[in-house]
Design a protein around this motif. Structure first.
Motif, mmCIF file in Angstrom:
data_model
loop_
_atom_site.group_PDB
_atom_site.id
_atom_site.type_symbol
_atom_site.label_atom_id
_atom_site.label_comp_id
_atom_site.label_asym_id
_atom_site.label_seq_id
_atom_site.Cartn_x
_atom_site.Cartn_y
_atom_site.Cartn_z
ATOM 1 N N ARG A 1 -38.354 -8.178 20.421
ATOM 2 C CA ARG A 1 -38.737 -9.001 21.571
ATOM 3 C C ARG A 1 -38.045 -10.365 21.570
ATOM 4 N N GLU A 2 -37.525 -10.763 20.433
ATOM 5 C CA GLU A 2 -36.818 -12.045 20.341
ATOM 6 C C GLU A 2 -35.361 -11.944 20.775
ATOM 7 N N LEU A 3 -34.889 -10.721 20.998
ATOM 8 C CA LEU A 3 -33.507 -10.520 21.416
ATOM 9 C C LEU A 3 -33.354 -10.830 22.898
ATOM 10 N N GLY A 4 -32.120 -10.941 23.335
ATOM 11 C CA GLY A 4 -31.876 -11.261 24.733
ATOM 12 C C GLY A 4 -31.767 -10.054 25.634
ATOM 13 N N PHE A 5 -32.257 -8.930 25.179
ATOM 14 C CA PHE A 5 -32.223 -7.711 25.982
ATOM 15 C C PHE A 5 -33.338 -6.792 25.495
ATOM 16 N N PRO A 6 -33.716 -5.786 26.298
ATOM 17 C CA PRO A 6 -34.851 -4.918 25.926
ATOM 18 C C PRO A 6 -34.469 -3.837 24.915
ATOM 19 N N PHE A 7 -34.416 -4.207 23.656
ATOM 20 C CA PHE A 7 -34.137 -3.273 22.569
ATOM 21 C C PHE A 7 -35.312 -2.313 22.442
ATOM 22 N N THR A 8 -35.047 -1.015 22.485
ATOM 23 C CA THR A 8 -36.088 0.002 22.467
ATOM 24 C C THR A 8 -36.437 0.397 21.030
ATOM 25 N N VAL A 9 -37.664 0.123 20.630
ATOM 26 C CA VAL A 9 -38.139 0.461 19.290
ATOM 27 C C VAL A 9 -38.875 1.806 19.348
ATOM 28 N N THR A 10 -38.395 2.759 18.572
ATOM 29 C CA THR A 10 -39.039 4.069 18.444
ATOM 30 C C THR A 10 -39.740 4.124 17.091
ATOM 31 N N ALA A 11 -41.028 4.444 17.100
ATOM 32 C CA ALA A 11 -41.808 4.554 15.863
ATOM 33 C C ALA A 11 -42.018 6.027 15.537
ATOM 34 N N ARG A 12 -41.661 6.398 14.312
ATOM 35 C CA ARG A 12 -41.717 7.795 13.881
ATOM 36 C C ARG A 12 -42.848 8.032 12.901
ATOM 37 N N SER B 1 -19.851 -9.544 26.725
ATOM 38 C CA SER B 1 -20.335 -8.569 25.762
ATOM 39 C C SER B 1 -21.856 -8.476 25.808
ATOM 40 N N ALA B 2 -22.512 -9.643 25.902
ATOM 41 C CA ALA B 2 -23.968 -9.651 26.011
ATOM 42 C C ALA B 2 -24.417 -9.034 27.321
ATOM 43 N N ASP B 3 -23.671 -9.284 28.381
ATOM 44 C CA ASP B 3 -23.987 -8.666 29.674
ATOM 45 C C ASP B 3 -23.938 -7.144 29.560
ATOM 46 N N ASP B 4 -22.918 -6.649 28.876
ATOM 47 C CA ASP B 4 -22.743 -5.208 28.731
ATOM 48 C C ASP B 4 -23.884 -4.608 27.912
ATOM 49 N N GLN B 5 -24.274 -5.278 26.846
ATOM 50 C CA GLN B 5 -25.366 -4.784 26.022
ATOM 51 C C GLN B 5 -26.676 -4.803 26.796
ATOM 52 N N TYR B 6 -26.888 -5.840 27.597
ATOM 53 C CA TYR B 6 -28.094 -5.899 28.412
ATOM 54 C C TYR B 6 -28.113 -4.745 29.424
ATOM 55 N N ARG B 7 -26.959 -4.479 30.030
ATOM 56 C CA ARG B 7 -26.885 -3.374 30.996
ATOM 57 C C ARG B 7 -27.206 -2.047 30.325
ATOM 58 N N LYS B 8 -26.622 -1.811 29.154
ATOM 59 C CA LYS B 8 -26.879 -0.564 28.435
ATOM 60 C C LYS B 8 -28.353 -0.454 28.037
ATOM 61 N N ALA B 9 -28.919 -1.574 27.586
ATOM 62 C CA ALA B 9 -30.315 -1.564 27.143
ATOM 63 C C ALA B 9 -31.262 -1.239 28.276
ATOM 64 N N THR B 10 -31.038 -1.835 29.446
ATOM 65 C CA THR B 10 -31.922 -1.569 30.577
ATOM 66 C C THR B 10 -31.732 -0.140 31.086
ATOM 67 N N ALA B 11 -30.495 0.356 31.036
ATOM 68 C CA ALA B 11 -30.248 1.744 31.449
ATOM 69 C C ALA B 11 -30.951 2.711 30.506
ATOM 70 N N PHE B 12 -30.885 2.426 29.213
ATOM 71 C CA PHE B 12 -31.536 3.294 28.235
ATOM 72 C C PHE B 12 -33.047 3.293 28.430
ATOM 73 N N ARG B 13 -33.614 2.114 28.618
ATOM 74 C CA ARG B 13 -35.060 2.023 28.821
ATOM 75 C C ARG B 13 -35.475 2.800 30.083
ATOM 76 N N ALA B 14 -34.670 2.693 31.144
ATOM 77 C CA ALA B 14 -35.005 3.361 32.398
ATOM 78 C C ALA B 14 -34.976 4.877 32.279
ATOM 79 N N LEU B 15 -34.126 5.408 31.402
ATOM 80 C CA LEU B 15 -34.062 6.856 31.234
ATOM 81 C C LEU B 15 -35.411 7.438 30.817
ATOM 82 N N HIS B 16 -36.208 6.658 30.108
ATOM 83 C CA HIS B 16 -37.500 7.141 29.623
ATOM 84 C C HIS B 16 -38.555 7.247 30.726
ATOM 85 N N THR B 17 -38.251 6.703 31.870
ATOM 86 C CA THR B 17 -39.213 6.735 32.978
ATOM 87 C C THR B 17 -38.726 7.595 34.141
ATOM 88 N N GLY B 18 -37.667 8.370 33.920
ATOM 89 C CA GLY B 18 -37.134 9.221 34.971
ATOM 90 C C GLY B 18 -38.044 10.401 35.271
#
Length: 284
Positions: free
Chosen positions: A148-159, A4-21
């Protein structure tokens, strides 16, 4: 790390990468598990929840404290469980008065299966709708620290909520976004920007990816927004309001005219079943 953690890490890195496409991406905003599955089947790369859209499903108007943190996160959890796509959430102003409250919201969001979340600088008070910049920066910094304390790159958006709260101050909006960037936010967002010039000014003033809200009066295409510097495009509650608009028009036709032509615009029964049924989700 568990599967489950592997899956969340995969999703998190994929989401982060979308912002640099090479092109900006659209992250539509489902309001429940069913709309999440439908949008997944339509081929989007990521999803983000809408607090307003969810409020409407509960029969409540959108607004400060209309929906609590537990309710928001339960809805977000159901959306994240309904799709293989990365899901970010509308976390409103962080659900609490202290920076530690905001940090706890980020930790709870991660536990709900989310890979990102937005924190706004609104207060919920009509007489004073936007927080002082120093207070807002502390809250963004707390969100970033927790992420940053999580085990994956959680993307923080500031509004920066100025325009959304009826305070059309572009200079202050840019000042705030720069401060939130300095505090570590991964994505910056000023909803309700009025025109292309404002979008360009915001995007050129900061170094982090910028999310632009569409679905309202602003009439710009994905390609045009990309040229202005936007990296991510969301639609907020506009899809939910469009769906409710279709419902209201259908009800008015029945009530006022006694006819049922609205059915011509409905998704065909077999098509909707196929989108929501087993195998309806394409691989992310």
């Amino acid at each position: 790390m568990s599967s489950s953690a592997d899956d969340q890490y995969r999703k998190a890195t994929a989401f982060r990468a979308l912002h640099t496409g090479p092109e900006p991406f659209v992250v539509p905003n489902p309001w429940d598990a069913g709309t999440a599955r439908l949008l997944t089947g339509m081929g989007f790369a990521a999803l983000a929840t809408t607090g307003a859209g969810f409020s409407y499903t509960l029969g409540r108007p959108d607004g400060a404290n209309a929906v609590g943190r537990d309710e928001i996160l339960a809805n977000a959890r159901s959306i994240a469980a309904a799709t293989p796509l990365p899901v970010s959430a509308d976390l409103e102003s962080g659900f609490g008065e202290t920076p530690e409250d905001v940090a706890e919201t980020i930790r709870l969001a991660a536990a709900a299966g989310l890979v990102g979340g937005s924190v706004e600088d609104s207060t919920g008070r009509a007489e004073d709708p936007v927080r002082p910049i120093g207070e807002a920066v502390d809250r963004v910094a707390a969100a970033v620290s927790a992420a940053r304390e999580l085990g994956f790159p959680f993307t923080v958006t500031a509004r920066a909520e100025n325009f959304f709260q009826g305070r059309p101050d572009l200079d202050d909006t840019i000042r705030r976004l720069r401060a939130y960037e300095e505090a570590g936010a991964d994505v910056l967002y000023a909803p309700a920007l009025p025109d292309a010039d404002a979008v360009r000014a915001v995007c050129s003033a900061v170094g982090k990816p910028v999310n632009v809200l569409m679905g309202g009066p602003l009439r710009l295409s994905v390609a045009e927004l990309g040229k202005l510097g936007a990296r991510r495009i969301s639609v907020g509650s506009s899809m939910a309001r469009a769906a409710l608009g279709a419902l209201a028009r259908a009800a008015a036709e029945i009530r006022e005219q006694g006819t049922f032509t609205y059915g011509a615009d409905a998704l065909p029964y077999p098509e909707l079943n196929a989108l929501l049924g087993p195998g309806g989700d394409p691989a992310p």
